[in-house]
Design a protein around this motif. Structure first.
Motif, PDB file in Angstrom:
ATOM      1  N   UNK B 240      35.355  42.980  28.522  1.00 22.16           N
ATOM      2  CA  UNK B 240      34.345  41.958  28.760  1.00 22.16           C
ATOM      3  C   UNK B 240      33.165  42.114  27.822  1.00 22.16           C
ATOM      4  N   UNK B 241      32.752  43.366  27.609  1.00 23.23           N
ATOM      5  CA  UNK B 241      31.591  43.605  26.752  1.00 23.23           C
ATOM      6  C   UNK B 241      31.906  43.286  25.298  1.00 23.23           C
ATOM      7  N   UNK B 249      34.371  34.479  27.426  1.00 19.55           N
ATOM      8  CA  UNK B 249      34.461  34.961  28.801  1.00 19.55           C
ATOM      9  C   UNK B 249      35.943  35.153  29.109  1.00 19.55           C
ATOM     10  N   UNK B 250      36.245  36.190  29.861  1.00 19.86           N
ATOM     11  CA  UNK B 250      37.647  36.547  30.088  1.00 19.86           C
ATOM     12  C   UNK B 250      38.023  36.428  31.560  1.00 19.86           C
ATOM     13  N   UNK B 251      39.316  36.255  31.840  1.00 23.36           N
ATOM     14  CA  UNK B 251      39.779  36.305  33.238  1.00 23.36           C
ATOM     15  C   UNK B 251      39.923  37.752  33.705  1.00 23.36           C
ATOM     16  N   UNK B 252      38.830  38.510  33.561  1.00 19.44           N
ATOM     17  CA  UNK B 252      38.884  39.953  33.807  1.00 19.44           C
ATOM     18  C   UNK B 252      37.588  40.414  34.462  1.00 19.44           C
ATOM     19  N   UNK B 253      37.700  41.325  35.418  1.00 17.21           N
ATOM     20  CA  UNK B 253      36.541  42.067  35.930  1.00 17.21           C
ATOM     21  C   UNK B 253      36.782  43.553  35.659  1.00 17.21           C
ATOM     22  N   UNK B 342      43.041  38.570  36.537  1.00 19.09           N
ATOM     23  CA  UNK B 342      43.077  37.658  37.679  1.00 19.09           C
ATOM     24  C   UNK B 342      44.458  37.593  38.340  1.00 19.09           C
ATOM     25  N   UNK B 395      46.510  34.488  27.009  1.00 18.78           N
ATOM     26  CA  UNK B 395      45.195  34.296  27.619  1.00 18.78           C
ATOM     27  C   UNK B 395      45.083  32.957  28.351  1.00 18.78           C
ATOM     28  N   UNK B 398      46.411  31.086  32.821  1.00 25.11           N
ATOM     29  CA  UNK B 398      45.779  30.591  34.057  1.00 25.11           C
ATOM     30  C   UNK B 398      45.532  29.097  33.968  1.00 25.11           C
ATOM     31  N   UNK B 399      45.143  28.648  32.783  1.00 27.65           N
ATOM     32  CA  UNK B 399      44.921  27.220  32.588  1.00 27.65           C
ATOM     33  C   UNK B 399      46.240  26.461  32.755  1.00 27.65           C
ATOM     34  N   UNK B 403      50.985  32.140  36.103  1.00 34.08           N
ATOM     35  CA  UNK B 403      50.499  33.473  36.410  1.00 34.08           C
ATOM     36  C   UNK B 403      51.662  34.461  36.524  1.00 34.08           C
ATOM     37  N   UNK B 411      43.756  34.874  42.560  1.00 35.37           N
ATOM     38  CA  UNK B 411      42.707  35.223  41.592  1.00 35.37           C
ATOM     39  C   UNK B 411      41.638  36.116  42.215  1.00 35.37           C
TER      40      UNK B 411
END
Lengths: 95, 416
Positions: B240-241, B249-253, B342, B395, B398-399, B403, B411
């Motif tokens: 993310x950083x 922005x990514x589908x990631x935490x 996600x 990437x 999700x769109x 999945x 998600x």
């Protein structure tokens, strides 16, 4: 981590369930012409910051209120806790 | 530098004074064909396969700390390919096959030990689910074997079979699964890449990504600007950083996963064992320590340490399947930061920016994927088309609604 609940005082994090970024409060308008794209971004994309993060915690083992917790993701220090309802109302939501 | 029994013998006679560093410490050049951001297992494997298999050797691997200082040195060293979905299983099976030949491939002792992995089930419904998964594995060319409680009683008599809450009804073995000496994987790939001419640049933090007119030109680092025809991000945990430098922005935490190791014990646990009613997995290292872990902590964090509720949960899960480990004393625990995606599955893909590539989202399963991740990422970087086993790790899935959600959680990254 101890979360300073605005109504109940300091509570252990184990009583809570974590949802994610507080931006999830702002659900897009389903009638927006660009709704599909906005919902994709709302559902799947995250800022994921290193530093201050506003996030939703649910007090499942307590009063079942949703909280917006401001926490530093580098140190786990919690600097602010609000009721999610107050935040939503402040941002113009009806409830 | 190559190793041989003769060299070990000779060095033993001459006081071990003749060993050379395994890789150079080069100054960064002004320009490379490929700059790989991140000198962890995946980044080094990518550089190694790019140079060796795909003929691109003008490569730099830039690492902000020292190589192997991230998650390749912070995991529980398990390798396996017991996935179910078609987007995942062929990829992880490729990885396991690469593991099987890895030590000969890079002439380095990575202590690869195929001591088996066992997934325990506790109910009839769970058995059905494991049978289905085992069939999916067999279809993808992997190995899987169902075992009932009688067989497990013979093989693993120390399990708590008659636990009143979670009785053990049987399990699914993957005998080719096992453990690896994780640091040696980073060192082996680093030495192999270096010997093919790759520059490994340590203590060099990327502070920006230069993009002009939608094309990636190179990276800004703490040691100056490095131009590159292709920039390959490979920094799972901090994705993310780093990708925010490119405005993405990514589908990631980012979440933290804790792991634990006990004092050294005599051999008690023959393979890797996982609990079916909670999240717990344990193996015994070659030094004798029990290495185990469980769930992620479940909140966004970049701190490499977790909190106590998860420690308690892991300990309780361990006690539920093998009460004997309650006697072992914990030596240490640690945390690693991971990209939780996600749907619980990773990404190996181009981005919408020309020349910028992304590898990440490995959740807590990145270590076992190291060789295949490197190989498939190198394939993508060299040929601009995904490897046949990694076509689903896109990437934009999700769109598109495609999945790869092994757990079926939706998600919600902290539940994968």
């Amino acid at each position: 981590m101890i979360i300073e609940h605005p109504l109940l005082g300091p509570r252990d994090m184990a009583e809570f369930v974590y949802l994610g970024d507080a931006a999830l409060i702002n659900r897009p308008d389903w009638q927006d012409p660009d709704a599909a794209n906005k919902y994709y971004e709302y559902q799947y994309l995250r800022d994921n910051p290193a530093g201050l993060h506003r996030e939703l915690w649910y007090h499942e083992q307590g009063d079942r209120s949703w909280l917006v917790v401001t926490r530093d993701t580098l140190t786990h220090e919690i600097t602010n806790v609000e009721l999610a309802r107050d935040v939503a109302v402040e941002e113009g939501r009806s409830r | 530098m190559r190793y041989s029994a003769f060299k070990v013998f000779l060095q033993g006679l001459t006081g071990n004074k003749g060993w050379q560093p395994m890789w150079r410490e080069p100054e960064p050049k002004a320009e490379y064909d490929v700059v790989i951001i991140g000198g962890g297992g995946h980044g080094l494997a990518t550089a190694y396969y790019l140079a060796k298999e795909f003929g691109i050797s003008n490569i730099a691997v830039v690492e902000k700390g020292w190589i192997g200082s991230g998650n390749v040195g912070r995991n529980t060293t398990i390798i396996r390919s017991n996935y179910m979905l078609p987007g995942n299983e062929p990829f992880y099976e490729l990885s396991l096959r690469l593991w099987e030949g890895l030590e000969q491939e890079f002439n380095y002792n990575a202590m690869i030990s195929q001591r088996s992995i066992l997934n325990i089930y506790h109910s009839d419904a769970q058995r059905d689910q494991f049978v289905r998964r085992a069939n999916a594995m067999l279809l993808a060319g992997a190995d899987a074997e169902m075992a009932d409680a009688d067989q497990l009683r013979k093989e693993l008599p120390f399990l708590d079979f008659d636990n009143s809450r979670f009785p053990i009804k049987g399990g699914m073995f993957q005998r080719r699964g096992g453990t690896v000496r994780h640091d040696a994987v980073a060192w082996g790939y680093a030495r192999g890449a270096d010997s093919h001419g790759v520059d490994i640049i340590q203590n060099c933090e990327v502070t920006g990504i230069n993009i002009e007119n939608g094309t990636c030109q190179g990276v800004q680092t703490s040691r100056g600007i490095i131009k590159a025809k292709k920039v390959a991000v490979c920094v799972a945990g901090l994705s993310g950083r780093v990708m925010s430098y490119a405005g993405m922005r990514l589908p990631i935490e980012s979440h933290v996963l804790q792991a634990f190791v006990t004092e050294g014990l005599k051999p008690v646990i023959p393979g890797v064992i996982t609990f079916g009613a909670g999240h717990f997995y344990v193996s015994q290292s070659d030094k004798g320590g029990l290495v185990f872990g469980g769930d992620i902590d479940g909140y966004n964090t970049y701190a490499q340490r977790g909190n106590l509720p998860v420690v308690e949960d892991v300990a309780e899960s361990g006690m539920a399947i093998m009460p004997m480990i309650g006697r072992a004393r914990l030596l240490r625990s640690w945390g690693g930061v991971m990209d939780m995606s996600m749907d619980g599955s990773p990404f190996i893909d181009k981005t919408h920016i020309d020349g910028l590539y992304f590898n990440g989202g490995w959740c807590y399963g990145g270590f076992k994927a190291t060789p295949a991740s490197g190989y498939c990422y190198a394939h993508l970087l060299a040929k601009d088309v995904p490897h046949s086993t990694a076509t689903e790790f896109r990437l934009d899935r999700f769109r598109r609604g495609h999945l790869i959600d092994e757990k079926g959680q939706g998600a919600q990254p902290n539940l994968h």
